[in-house]
Design a protein around this motif. Structure first.
Motif, mmCIF file in Angstrom:
data_model
loop_
_atom_site.group_PDB
_atom_site.id
_atom_site.type_symbol
_atom_site.label_atom_id
_atom_site.label_comp_id
_atom_site.label_asym_id
_atom_site.label_seq_id
_atom_site.Cartn_x
_atom_site.Cartn_y
_atom_site.Cartn_z
ATOM 1 N N PHE A 205 42.100 27.678 40.385
ATOM 2 C CA PHE A 205 41.127 28.874 39.503
ATOM 3 C C PHE A 205 39.829 29.550 40.123
ATOM 4 O O PHE A 205 39.930 29.033 40.997
ATOM 5 N N GLN A 206 40.065 31.009 39.889
ATOM 6 C CA GLN A 206 38.437 31.472 39.900
ATOM 7 C C GLN A 206 37.884 31.631 38.332
ATOM 8 O O GLN A 206 38.314 32.052 37.507
ATOM 9 N N ASP A 207 36.650 31.977 38.344
ATOM 10 C CA ASP A 207 35.915 32.421 37.000
ATOM 11 C C ASP A 207 35.315 33.884 37.792
ATOM 12 O O ASP A 207 34.685 34.061 38.179
ATOM 13 N N HIS A 208 36.214 34.948 37.013
ATOM 14 C CA HIS A 208 36.378 36.006 37.228
ATOM 15 C C HIS A 208 34.676 36.871 36.902
ATOM 16 O O HIS A 208 34.335 38.031 37.370
ATOM 17 N N TYR A 209 33.449 36.564 36.099
ATOM 18 C CA TYR A 209 32.673 36.963 35.351
ATOM 19 C C TYR A 209 31.940 36.381 36.747
ATOM 20 O O TYR A 209 31.275 37.246 37.254
ATOM 21 N N VAL A 210 31.931 34.891 36.904
ATOM 22 C CA VAL A 210 30.896 34.765 38.488
ATOM 23 C C VAL A 210 31.361 35.827 39.568
ATOM 24 O O VAL A 210 30.717 36.058 39.991
ATOM 25 N N VAL A 211 32.819 35.883 40.020
ATOM 26 C CA VAL A 211 33.243 36.510 41.208
ATOM 27 C C VAL A 211 32.757 37.624 41.087
ATOM 28 O O VAL A 211 32.400 38.359 41.831
ATOM 29 N N LEU A 212 32.510 38.703 39.871
ATOM 30 C CA LEU A 212 32.072 39.846 40.242
ATOM 31 C C LEU A 212 29.948 39.792 39.079
ATOM 32 O O LEU A 212 30.187 41.046 40.018
ATOM 33 N N GLY A 213 30.293 38.714 39.409
ATOM 34 C CA GLY A 213 28.529 38.705 39.517
ATOM 35 C C GLY A 213 27.842 38.728 38.167
ATOM 36 O O GLY A 213 26.996 39.901 37.666
ATOM 37 N N ILE A 214 28.783 39.363 36.481
ATOM 38 C CA ILE A 214 28.308 39.067 35.582
ATOM 39 C C ILE A 214 28.425 38.641 34.572
ATOM 40 O O ILE A 214 28.711 37.702 34.890
ATOM 41 N N ASP A 215 27.548 38.699 33.831
ATOM 42 C CA ASP A 215 27.555 38.040 31.921
ATOM 43 C C ASP A 215 29.243 37.948 31.344
ATOM 44 O O ASP A 215 29.905 39.230 31.767
ATOM 45 N N SER A 216 29.563 37.463 30.563
ATOM 46 C CA SER A 216 30.877 37.007 30.263
ATOM 47 C C SER A 216 30.805 37.863 29.012
ATOM 48 O O SER A 216 31.615 38.193 28.475
ATOM 49 N N ASN A 217 29.774 38.408 28.207
ATOM 50 C CA ASN A 217 29.974 39.701 28.112
ATOM 51 C C ASN A 217 29.313 41.148 27.797
ATOM 52 O O ASN A 217 29.379 42.006 27.337
ATOM 53 N N ALA A 218 29.725 41.585 29.165
ATOM 54 C CA ALA A 218 29.613 42.529 29.940
ATOM 55 C C ALA A 218 30.398 43.724 29.231
ATOM 56 O O ALA A 218 31.260 43.196 29.171
ATOM 57 N N THR A 219 29.525 44.712 29.508
ATOM 58 C CA THR A 219 30.950 46.478 28.800
ATOM 59 C C THR A 219 31.877 46.653 29.827
ATOM 60 O O THR A 219 31.507 46.099 31.382
ATOM 61 N N SER A 220 32.582 47.269 29.667
ATOM 62 C CA SER A 220 33.566 47.997 30.603
ATOM 63 C C SER A 220 32.906 48.603 31.527
ATOM 64 O O SER A 220 33.460 48.364 32.467
ATOM 65 N N GLU A 221 31.894 49.337 31.621
ATOM 66 C CA GLU A 221 30.735 49.894 32.533
ATOM 67 C C GLU A 221 30.348 49.288 33.197
ATOM 68 O O GLU A 221 30.181 49.235 34.184
ATOM 69 N N ALA A 222 29.797 48.018 32.645
ATOM 70 C CA ALA A 222 28.817 46.685 33.790
ATOM 71 C C ALA A 222 30.130 46.546 34.667
ATOM 72 O O ALA A 222 30.174 46.277 35.671
ATOM 73 N N ILE A 223 31.919 45.887 34.272
ATOM 74 C CA ILE A 223 32.476 45.802 34.963
ATOM 75 C C ILE A 223 33.094 46.417 36.174
ATOM 76 O O ILE A 223 32.839 46.132 37.139
ATOM 77 N N GLN A 224 33.233 48.076 35.443
ATOM 78 C CA GLN A 224 33.569 48.652 36.591
ATOM 79 C C GLN A 224 32.131 49.000 37.641
ATOM 80 O O GLN A 224 32.782 48.956 39.344
ATOM 81 N N MET A 225 31.096 48.871 36.714
ATOM 82 C CA MET A 225 29.982 49.037 37.901
ATOM 83 C C MET A 225 29.486 48.140 38.918
ATOM 84 O O MET A 225 29.408 48.204 40.708
ATOM 85 N N ALA A 226 30.320 46.629 38.120
ATOM 86 C CA ALA A 226 30.285 46.024 39.934
ATOM 87 C C ALA A 226 31.434 45.473 40.359
ATOM 88 O O ALA A 226 31.479 45.578 41.707
ATOM 89 N N TYR A 227 32.354 45.668 39.812
ATOM 90 C CA TYR A 227 33.314 46.228 41.178
ATOM 91 C C TYR A 227 33.455 47.085 42.315
ATOM 92 O O TYR A 227 33.412 46.906 43.663
ATOM 93 N N VAL A 228 32.811 48.337 42.286
ATOM 94 C CA VAL A 228 32.850 49.535 42.982
ATOM 95 C C VAL A 228 31.993 49.098 43.797
ATOM 96 O O VAL A 228 31.848 49.214 45.242
ATOM 97 N N ASN A 229 30.454 48.272 43.666
ATOM 98 C CA ASN A 229 29.480 47.881 44.611
ATOM 99 C C ASN A 229 29.997 47.112 45.012
ATOM 100 O O ASN A 229 29.625 46.705 46.312
ATOM 101 N N LEU A 230 30.764 45.651 44.907
ATOM 102 C CA LEU A 230 30.894 44.775 45.327
ATOM 103 C C LEU A 230 32.534 45.176 46.378
ATOM 104 O O LEU A 230 31.858 45.010 47.583
ATOM 105 N N GLU A 231 33.073 46.200 45.827
ATOM 106 C CA GLU A 231 33.801 46.621 46.961
ATOM 107 C C GLU A 231 33.682 47.638 47.986
ATOM 108 O O GLU A 231 33.936 47.176 49.180
#
Length: 75
Positions: A4-30
């Protein structure tokens, strides 16, 4: 397998993050962890990041965590 992994923790975002915040977190971590082009390459961490992004970027698979249980009634 199947840890199990908490996807929100992995990306460092809140559970109410927008699609844009999810994309931004992914791009930065990538940019940081990609095994071939990252600043600090880490294949395992990048795979976790990619999975988290795959799940959270799809509205059909993104499920916010359940709300906490209500407090017990007063005595």
């Amino acid at each position: 397998a199947g840890q199990f992994q908490d996807h929100y923790v992995v990306l460092g975002i809140d559970s109410n993050a927008t699609s844009e915040a999810i994309q931004m977190a992914y791009v930065n971590l990538e940019a940081q962890y990609h095994p071939q082009s990252g600043k600090t390459p880490n294949k395992e961490k990048f795979q976790a990041i990619a999975l988290a992004f795959e799940v959270l970027s799809d509205s059909a698979t993104r499920n916010p965590p359940p709300p906490p249980p209500p407090p017990p009634p007063p005595p």
